[in-house]
Design an enzyme around this catalytic site. Structure first.
Site, PDB file in Angstrom:
ATOM      1  N   GLU A 192       1.582   0.416  -4.753  1.00  0.00           N
ATOM      2  CA  GLU A 192       0.866   1.429  -5.493  1.00  0.00           C
ATOM      3  C   GLU A 192       1.587   2.006  -5.287  1.00  0.00           C
ATOM      4  O   GLU A 192       1.575   3.005  -4.011  1.00  0.00           O
ATOM      5  CB  GLU A 192      -0.769   1.338  -4.272  1.00  0.00           C
ATOM      6  CG  GLU A 192      -1.159   2.388  -4.656  1.00  0.00           C
ATOM      7  CD  GLU A 192      -1.964   2.595  -3.654  1.00  0.00           C
ATOM      8  OE1 GLU A 192      -3.302   2.932  -3.810  1.00  0.00           O
ATOM      9  OE2 GLU A 192      -1.912   2.099  -2.618  1.00  0.00           O
TER      10      GLU A 192
ATOM     11  N   ASP B 144       0.893  -1.442   0.237  1.00  0.00           N
ATOM     12  CA  ASP B 144      -0.235  -0.272  -0.314  1.00  0.00           C
ATOM     13  C   ASP B 144       0.847   1.429   0.449  1.00  0.00           C
ATOM     14  O   ASP B 144       1.463   1.780   0.302  1.00  0.00           O
ATOM     15  CB  ASP B 144      -1.083  -0.003   0.880  1.00  0.00           C
ATOM     16  CG  ASP B 144      -1.955   1.110   1.184  1.00  0.00           C
ATOM     17  OD1 ASP B 144      -2.896   1.341   0.433  1.00  0.00           O
ATOM     18  OD2 ASP B 144      -1.901   2.108   2.415  1.00  0.00           O
TER      19      ASP B 144
END
Length: 544
Positions: free
Chosen positions: A278, A210
């Protein structure tokens, strides 16, 4: 490498290259215990669907212990399962079942920040001298008491929150309850690498990382410069968010991040594990992705936001995207996706008909790179329309009604039609199942050769049957009006042309003898060296 007696898929350090990764949002996939919230046992129950779809791996969004202020992206214990989702025993059973079905398991690691309920932060905030005093990003106020710089939170307002215990500000790029870890402090990095080791030993095959470009901040805490209005876009944050008013030079994207990524890769390698990061950046996402995945010593894959933007993916934009990526690093490896748990579902975002959705699915399967599919994408689910009273997402509540948040993409998966909750739960779901989703359920589309679900299965089978689509080069990318065309080369050569528009278009075939393939996907044949592509039509041909 055997992992504590459990079945392990065949060792293949390149398994991730060209893989199809199916994202599961655990709160909304399948409830197994009747509390209205999805869980790990529910995922295990539904893995047959993912395997039949043709995926190579699953990515499970966070299921760790959490106060759920950001629904699991605020972790209070990296090495345990929140009781809402089950137990570590349930996780072990999930991994075992996935491996039996030939699916690798990737889990979502949120390393840039923790919950303010994490024991690390509770200790860090006590005073300025405790053993974890430097584990988070703390800074003194300016002489007038205001925050140390102008950095902004993605969730709105200043990225700094005052703490009266230390009489300092702490950094939070997201919610105030999500303090940022200090990656300039070596013990923090080692603790996070230990988290990865814990799950690798437990049997996972990789990680989705993330906000990978948010790990390291500028240690001098320099102000971000303003971003001219004409350069702003809302691919990362909604247009009403002042976050878009800055060029984020110093609060993320720091060069020191590369050193940590190399350490992380060294942890992955002995396990043949992979990571996909990401990259959240509105200006340099592709270039950062290239930087983080090139050279073979950092993460294997990253996904930028070029195909997650509000603006529909056009032939010209696709050509530009691959040209930028090629210029930044020819060996970079992207992981493309149209939808995820943070964006409006692409069916709604781009205003796609069923025919258009099938065309875009075929295009995705033919691109160089790996693929992420978001649960329900294979059903053609549109964004769910929710009222303010139905929202749970703090982001949406903050910016309502101009931005409605992320809950519309997070409503439960629909498995059957003859049930108000779509077969997701016997109880009232945590987010409602909306009536327009029910006719699109898995059960409703089973056996229908013309359904979007059948098309996705056929697309992924076609990709698997032609390894050149997974690992070959991608050359001669060209946009002509609404049509994008390119060639994939490896042990075989496949020409791909996709009409991303609703008007008839004509494409000239490359010289040579070509055999039409992919007829099950609606591939149109060439005549006299030309192919007439109907609206949303495709041409797939193999060099004879």
């Amino acid at each position: 490498m055997e992992r504590e007696g459990r079945k392990v898929l065949a060792a293949d350090p390149e398994w991730w290259r060209g893989a199809v990764i199916y994202q599961i949002y655990p709160r909304s996939f399948q409830d197994s215990n009747g509390d209205g919230v999805g869980d790990l046992a529910g995922i295990t129950r539904r893995l047959d669907h993912v395997a039949r779809l043709g995926a190579d791996a699953i990515w499970i969004s966070p299921f760790f212990t959490s106060p759920m202020k950001d629904f699991g992206y605020d972790v209070s214990d990296y090495c345990d399962v929140d009781p809402m989702f089950g137990t570590l025993v349930d996780f072990d059973a999930l991994v075992a079942r996935a491996h039996d079905l030939g699916l690798r398991v990737m889990i979502d690691l949120v390393l840039s920040h923790t919950s303010d309920q994490h024991p690390w932060f509770r200790e860090s905030r006590k005073d300025r001298t405790n053993p974890k005093a430097d584990w988070y990003v703390w800074a003194d106020p300016k002489p007038d008491g205001t925050p140390p710089n102008n950095w902004l939170s993605i969730f709105g307002g200043s990225a700094w929150e005052w703490d009266s215990r230390r009489e300092q500000y702490y950094l939070h790029n997201f919610l105030t309850s999500q303090p940022d870890l200090n990656f300039h402090h070596a013990p923090v990095q080692e603790a996070l690498l230990d988290v990865a080791r814990f799950w690798l030993k437990r049997g996972v095959d990789g990680f989705r990382l993330d906000t990978i470009n948010f790990y390291v901040h500028d240690k001098y805490l320099r102000d971000n410069p303003p971003l001219p209005k004409e350069l702003r876009n809302d691919s990362i944050a909604p247009g009403v968010n002042p976050y878009n008013h800055q060029l984020h030079l110093f609060d993320k994207n720091q060069p020191e991040n590369l050193d940590f990524l190399r350490k992380f890769r060294a942890v992955l390698n002995p396990w043949n594990a992979a990571a996909v990061g990401e990259v959240g950046d509105a200006q340099r996402g592709l270039e950062i992705m290239a930087e983080y995945t090139s050279g073979g010593d950092k993460v294997q894959m990253c996904y930028p936001f070029e195909m997650l933007q509000p603006k529909r993916l056009t032939a010209a934009l696709l050509e530009e995207t691959f040209a930028r990526m090629r210029a930044a690093a020819p060996d970079a490896w992207p992981c493309w996706s149209y939808s995820n748990h943070d964006t409006v579902r692409h069916i709604t975002r781009w205003g796609l008909t069923a025919a258009a959705a099938k065309s875009y699915a075929t295009l995705l399967a033919c691109l160089r790179g790996s693929i992420c599919l978001y649960q329900g994408e294979e059903l053609g689910l549109p964004e769910a329309e929710l009222s303010l009273e139905e929202l749970r997402d703090p982001y949406g509540i903050q910016f309502w009604p101009e931005f409605k948040g992320r809950d519309g993409a997070r409503t439960p998966m629909v498995w059957v039609t003859d049930n108000a909750n779509g077969g997701f739960s016997d109880a009232t779901p945590w987010l409602p199942v909306k009536p327009p989703h029910l006719p699109l359920s898995v059960a409703a589309q089973e056996g229908d050769a013309g359904s979007i679900l059948s098309h996705y299965r056929a697309v992924l089978a076609f990709r698997r049957a032609h390894p050149v689509l997974r690992t070959g080069t991608m050359e001669d990318i060209a946009a002509q009006g609404d049509v994008v065309s390119f060639r994939r080369r490896g042990e075989e050569e496949i020409f791909c042309a996709v009409n991303l528009g609703d008007r008839l278009a004509e494409v000239r075939m490359p010289e040579g003898n070509w055999e039409t393939v992919g007829t099950e996907l609606g591939s149109q044949a060439a005549t006299g060296g030309r192919v007439a592509l109907g609206p949303w039509g495709v041409c797939l041909a193999k060099r004879a």
